[in-house]
Design an enzyme around this catalytic site. Structure first.
Site, short mmCIF file in Angstrom:
data_model
loop_
_atom_site.label_atom_id
_atom_site.label_comp_id
_atom_site.label_asym_id
_atom_site.label_seq_id
_atom_site.Cartn_x
_atom_site.Cartn_y
_atom_site.Cartn_z
N ARG A 141 -8.99 1.14 9.24
CA ARG A 141 -8.55 -0.22 9.56
C ARG A 141 -9.61 -0.97 10.35
NH1 ARG A 141 -2.61 0.88 9.21
NH2 ARG A 141 -1.47 -1.06 9.49
N ARG B 2 12.18 -5.08 4.60
CA ARG B 2 11.80 -3.66 4.51
C ARG B 2 12.73 -2.76 5.32
NH1 ARG B 2 5.63 -2.20 5.02
NH2 ARG B 2 5.74 -2.91 7.19
N ARG C 192 0.35 -8.57 13.65
CA ARG C 192 -0.24 -7.54 12.78
C ARG C 192 -1.10 -8.18 11.69
NH1 ARG C 192 4.80 -4.58 10.83
NH2 ARG C 192 3.38 -3.33 9.59
N ARG D 33 11.85 -1.04 11.06
CA ARG D 33 10.78 -0.67 11.98
C ARG D 33 10.70 -1.64 13.16
NH1 ARG D 33 5.48 0.31 8.34
NH2 ARG D 33 4.55 -0.64 10.18
N LYS E 71 0.83 -1.21 0.00
CA LYS E 71 0.00 0.00 0.00
C LYS E 71 0.87 1.26 0.00
CE LYS E 71 -1.85 -0.69 4.09
NZ LYS E 71 -1.23 -1.94 4.53
P1 AMP Z 1 1.41 0.93 9.10
O1 AMP Z 1 2.60 1.79 8.85
O2 AMP Z 1 0.21 1.37 8.31
O3 AMP Z 1 1.70 -0.53 8.96
O4 AMP Z 1 0.99 1.18 10.64
C1 AMP Z 1 1.89 0.85 11.69
C2 AMP Z 1 1.13 0.71 12.98
O5 AMP Z 1 0.50 1.96 13.33
C3 AMP Z 1 -0.01 -0.29 12.97
O6 AMP Z 1 0.43 -1.62 13.21
C4 AMP Z 1 -0.89 0.24 14.11
O7 AMP Z 1 -0.33 -0.08 15.37
C5 AMP Z 1 -0.78 1.75 13.92
N1 AMP Z 1 -1.81 2.25 12.99
C6 AMP Z 1 -1.63 2.79 11.76
N2 AMP Z 1 -2.78 3.12 11.19
C7 AMP Z 1 -3.75 2.79 12.07
C8 AMP Z 1 -5.16 2.85 12.07
N3 AMP Z 1 -5.84 3.33 11.02
N4 AMP Z 1 -5.83 2.41 13.17
C9 AMP Z 1 -5.18 1.93 14.25
N5 AMP Z 1 -3.85 1.83 14.31
C10 AMP Z 1 -3.12 2.24 13.24
#
Ligand code: AMP
Length: 207
Positions: free
Chosen positions: A88, A122, A163, A152, A13
């Site tokens: 999400r 990554r 996740r 990360r 994404k």
């Molecule tokens: P991402 O970079 O999109 O994989 O997000 C990393 C982490 O941020 C996720 O595993 C969640 O802990 C938190 N996070 C990001 N976006 C959301 C969301 N829309 N709702 C809840 N937690 C989020």
């Protein structure tokens, strides 16, 4: 143009949204990146979010919804935006309905083996948040801003499995949610980032 890019962690994404937003002059709204920036700056929001992100769990809906509401009102969103990593949960999707209309939801569908392989290689830029993969990029610094690349905290294998499980439980229902509204398009996310990008472009051209 207002788009949502939906998909499991590692589906691609972020990579697709970054390139697409640059090319089409859309704001790239990555809630994960916004949270990482808050954590880096040591804000109260960042400190609160870290416990959830490190564990691979979702940050509470109310916090994320407030953050996105504010972000969407910013000037750079006037031409449109791509939401990457939001919504999400069904509660977030319901809240989004009240904030903005959406033209298309693109579900990037990749196999579990690909998700794990992509996440394990990554690397992120600590300066601009750009994303690289060790199979194609061998430098230790970002080719856009010179920032140092890092892994990360939540990309560790154990956290990744949580996740992905959280994705299946809380986010996957959004596929039916948006299909029911006639907004959902699915692309095969197993190819190269170039192939995925071309498929997304073909879909968006029909809007
Ligand atoms: P991402 O970079 O999109 O994989 O997000 C990393 C982490 O941020 C996720 O595993 C969640 O802990 C938190 N996070 C990001 N976006 C959301 C969301 N829309 N709702 C809840 N937690 C989020």
């Amino acid at each position: 143009m207002k788009l949502i890019f939906l998909g499991a962690p590692g589906a691609g994404k972020g990579t697709a949204a970054e390139r697409f937003s640059e090319l089409y002059g859309l704001a790239h709204i990555s809630t994960g990146e916004m949270l990482r920036s808050e954590m880096k700056n040591g804000t109260d929001l960042g400190k609160m979010a870290k416990g959830y992100t490190d564990a691979g769990e979702l940050v509470p809906d109310a916090v994320i919804i407030a953050m996105v509401k504010k972000r969407i009102r910013a000037r750079d969103c006037e031409n449109g935006f791509i939401l990457d990593g939001f919504p999400r949960t069904v509660a977030q999707a319901d809240a989004l309905l009240e904030i903005s209309d959406i033209d298309m939801v693109i579900n990037i569908d990749a196999s579990i083996d690909n998700l794990i392989a992509r996440i394990s290689g990554r690397r992120m830029c600590c300066g601009c948040g750009a994303c690289f993969h060790t199979s194609r990029y061998h430098d230790e610094t970002c080719n856009k801003c010179g920032g140092k690349l890092y892994i990360r905290d939540d990309d560790k294998e154990e956290t990744v499995r949580t996740r992905i499980a959280v994705y299946h439980e809380k986010t996957q229902p959004l596929i039916d949610y948006y299909a029911g509204k006639g907004l959902l398009k699915t692309v095969d996310g197993n190819g190269t980032s170039e192939q995925v990008f071309v498929k997304i472009e073909e879909l968006v051209a029909k809007i």
